[in-house]
Design an enzyme around this catalytic site. Structure first.
Site, PDB file in Angstrom:
ATOM      1  CG  HIS A   1      -2.244   0.759   1.144  1.00  0.00           C
ATOM      2  ND1 HIS A   1      -2.972   0.964   2.678  1.00  0.00           N
ATOM      3  CD2 HIS A   1      -2.067   1.967   0.364  1.00  0.00           C
ATOM      4  CE1 HIS A   1      -3.659   2.417   1.385  1.00  0.00           C
ATOM      5  NE2 HIS A   1      -3.482   2.920   1.182  1.00  0.00           N
TER       6      HIS A   1
ATOM      7  CE  LYS B   1      37.664  10.175 -10.473  1.00  0.00           C
ATOM      8  NZ  LYS B   1      36.815  10.962 -10.218  1.00  0.00           N
TER       9      LYS B   1
ATOM     10  CD  GLU C   1      36.517  14.496 -11.501  1.00  0.00           C
ATOM     11  OE1 GLU C   1      35.051  13.658 -11.288  1.00  0.00           O
ATOM     12  OE2 GLU C   1      37.233  13.780 -10.343  1.00  0.00           O
TER      13      GLU C   1
ATOM     14  CG  ASP D   1      -2.597  -2.295   4.400  1.00  0.00           C
ATOM     15  OD1 ASP D   1      -2.442  -2.444   5.950  1.00  0.00           O
ATOM     16  OD2 ASP D   1      -2.712  -1.735   3.799  1.00  0.00           O
TER      17      ASP D   1
ATOM     18  CG  HIS E   1       1.424   0.427   5.149  1.00  0.00           C
ATOM     19  ND1 HIS E   1       0.903   2.083   4.502  1.00  0.00           N
ATOM     20  CD2 HIS E   1      -0.128  -0.482   4.803  1.00  0.00           C
ATOM     21  CE1 HIS E   1      -0.534   1.853   4.331  1.00  0.00           C
ATOM     22  NE2 HIS E   1      -0.614   0.651   4.747  1.00  0.00           N
TER      23      HIS E   1
ATOM     24  CG  ASP F   1      33.050  16.577  -9.612  1.00  0.00           C
ATOM     25  OD1 ASP F   1      33.226  16.462  -9.079  1.00  0.00           O
ATOM     26  OD2 ASP F   1      33.162  17.561 -10.548  1.00  0.00           O
TER      27      ASP F   1
HETATM   28 MN    MN Z   1      -2.970   0.540   4.095  1.00  0.00          MN
END
Ligand code: MN
Length: 481
Positions: free
Chosen positions: A40, A187, A331, A48, A46, A189
């Site tokens: 969710h 590379k 660089e 459920d 989270h 920087d």
């Molecule tokens: Mn929920």
């Protein structure tokens, strides 16, 4: 914990959410009870966890998801009972409604009830993702803990490593021979960061193991995008300039800030995390694998979002990548052996940086007062590096590259560090010694230069910025004399 849907119904607006309202009646007895886990993406991500019982789905919100390892229990907040037809629900709850955000069916199956009371629920799950015995026990109020009783499902499971120091590259003046054995990359920087993602939360650590998550709120969405994946990533935090180059100077505006100050600068200097390696993925330590295999795993994760990218790598194409990096004003490039493992905290020869301009960190050991337009202000910094015997060697002074802001910042940082004697092992030339103020050698400056002179000084040094991500005592001469 008898089944009640009143709370569920009063919390929601029937006309405004696609969630079900319990049209389905109780299922016949004697059928195996079912469980569902829904991912969710509400204000806080989270999972459920719901168990079918007495005609409802008894529910807990688990912020980090069901634990995979019996060693780590996860908080599970007991929430209102849900109607049975929530078992199939997936979709988008509109913003502004209760629980607004996307709901994804994460796992479904049946369970055996082993124990059920008001304070303890023990079940054996038979799902597609989750199998095995789990116990939920009440700790305080709505707060319960979810514990996996069985060993991890995957017999080869390895716990997520902690406090990894990034592997470092050696400096090379040219491309390696036999380019087909190497991968080549631009590379970047910026600031190196290892990012740990667990339970939808991303945490970033710098080279010196400081937690820098608070300075880069952009990473929050990376954690959410990873969902239930458990990852350790290696990469570089950068700010791009208008030409698409990563610019350490721009990143500096963000580095030491947290809280409201960061939020104010996030629009002006947005940070991107460029991911170039994966050190752990879903129960597997990937560090012993060859780089080519780690890259395949990394590319499979498809980590590309508003503030994180997996930049391409080019096996065998050193010459072209180097030319492209020069054309674009970058660089330099990185060369990484395709068959080499990852050794955290080591500086290795199978990772090489080939720079277009030379750059290295230097320790600040003092400063001189300015003259002319800068009278009364800082004129130059006395800089040095540590040799193999741990002596701070004087490498000259840098008097260009400052902005009026960096001059003021530097003065503020330097004043409290003042000391009487020189921290350098070598004598400082008398012309500077007379107007110098020495400082404790703790500040680290990024310096661009053209070459090392024979007597170990930097030619044409230019100040790029202060670094806060490495201890001064780690500063050594990157190119051997
Ligand atoms: Mn929920």
């Amino acid at each position: 914990m008898a089944g009640q849907l009143e709370t569920y119904t009063t919390m929601r607006d029937k006309g405004a959410t696609p969630e079900p309202f319990g049209a389905k009646k109780r299922r016949p007895r004697k059928t195996q009870p079912r469980f569902v886990v829904q991912e969710h993406h509400a204000t806080a991500l989270h999972w459920d966890f719901r168990l079918e019982r007495d005609g409802v789905l008894v529910s807990w919100a688990v912020p980090k998801g069901p634990p995979v390892d019996p060693k780590t229990n996860h908080l599970a907040v007991h929430t209102e009972d849900h109607p049975l037809d929530y078992f199939d629900f997936e979709g988008e709850i509109p913003k502004g409604q209760y629980g607004g955000g996307k709901v994804i069916l994460w796992d479904r199956g049946t369970y055996d009830e082993e124990e059920w009371s008001d304070t303890k629920v023990k079940v054996v799950l038979h799902g597609e993702r989750l199998t095995g015995e789990y116990v939920l026990f009440k700790t305080k109020g709505k707060n319960w803990m979810m514990h996996r009783v069985d060993p991890p499902q995957d017999p080869a499971y390895e716990p997520m490593p902690e406090d990894l120091v990034p592997m470092l590259a050696t400096t090379a003046s040219d491309l390696p021979p036999r380019q087909r054995d190497w991968a080549f990359e631009f590379k970047w920087d910026g600031v190196r960061a290892i990012v740990y993602i667990d339970g939808g939360r991303a945490r970033a650590q710098s080279r010196n193991l400081l937690d820098i998550t608070g300075s880069y709120p952009e990473l929050r969405a990376l954690g959410e995008a990873a969902g239930s994946r458990r990852l350790v990533l290696d990469g570089e935090l950068v700010v791009f300039d208008a030409q698409g180059r990563s610019d350490f100077g721009l990143l500096q505006q963000r580095m030491k800030l947290t809280g409201d100050a960061v939020r104010r600068l996030m629009t002006q200097y947005p940070v991107t995390y460029l991911v170039f390696d994966v050190l752990y993925a879903d129960g597997r330590n990937t560090m012993p694998l060859p780089y080519a295999e780690r890259r395949t795993i990394l590319d499979g994760l498809d980590l590309n979002g508003a503030h994180w990218q997996t930049p391409p790598y080019f096996p065998g194409e050193g010459t072209a990548v180097r030319q492209a990096s020069i054309d674009r004003g970058f660089e330099g490039i990185m060369a990484k052996r395709l068959d080499a493992a990852y050794y955290p905290g080591k500086r290795v020869d199978h990772w090489r940086k080939v720079k277009n301009v030379r750059r290295q960190e230097m320790v600040v050991g003092g400063w001189t007062r300015g003259e002319g337009a800068r009278a009364g202000h800082l004129g130059s910094l006395l800089i040095g590096y540590y040799d193999e015997q741990g002596r701070l060697r004087y490498a000259g002074h840098v008097g260009t590259g400052f902005t009026s802001k960096t001059l003021l910042d530097l003065e503020k940082e330097l004043k409290p560090l003042a000391r009487k004697d020189s921290p350098f092992a070598d004598p400082v030339p008398t012309s500077y010694a007379k107007k110098s103020t020495y400082v404790d050698p703790v500040l680290v400056a990024e310096i661009e230069f053209t070459e090392w002179t024979r007597d170990g000084k930097l030619r044409h040094p230019s100040f790029k910025g202060l670094r806060y991500d490495k201890p001064a005592t780690d500063v050594v001469r990157e190119e051997p004399a």
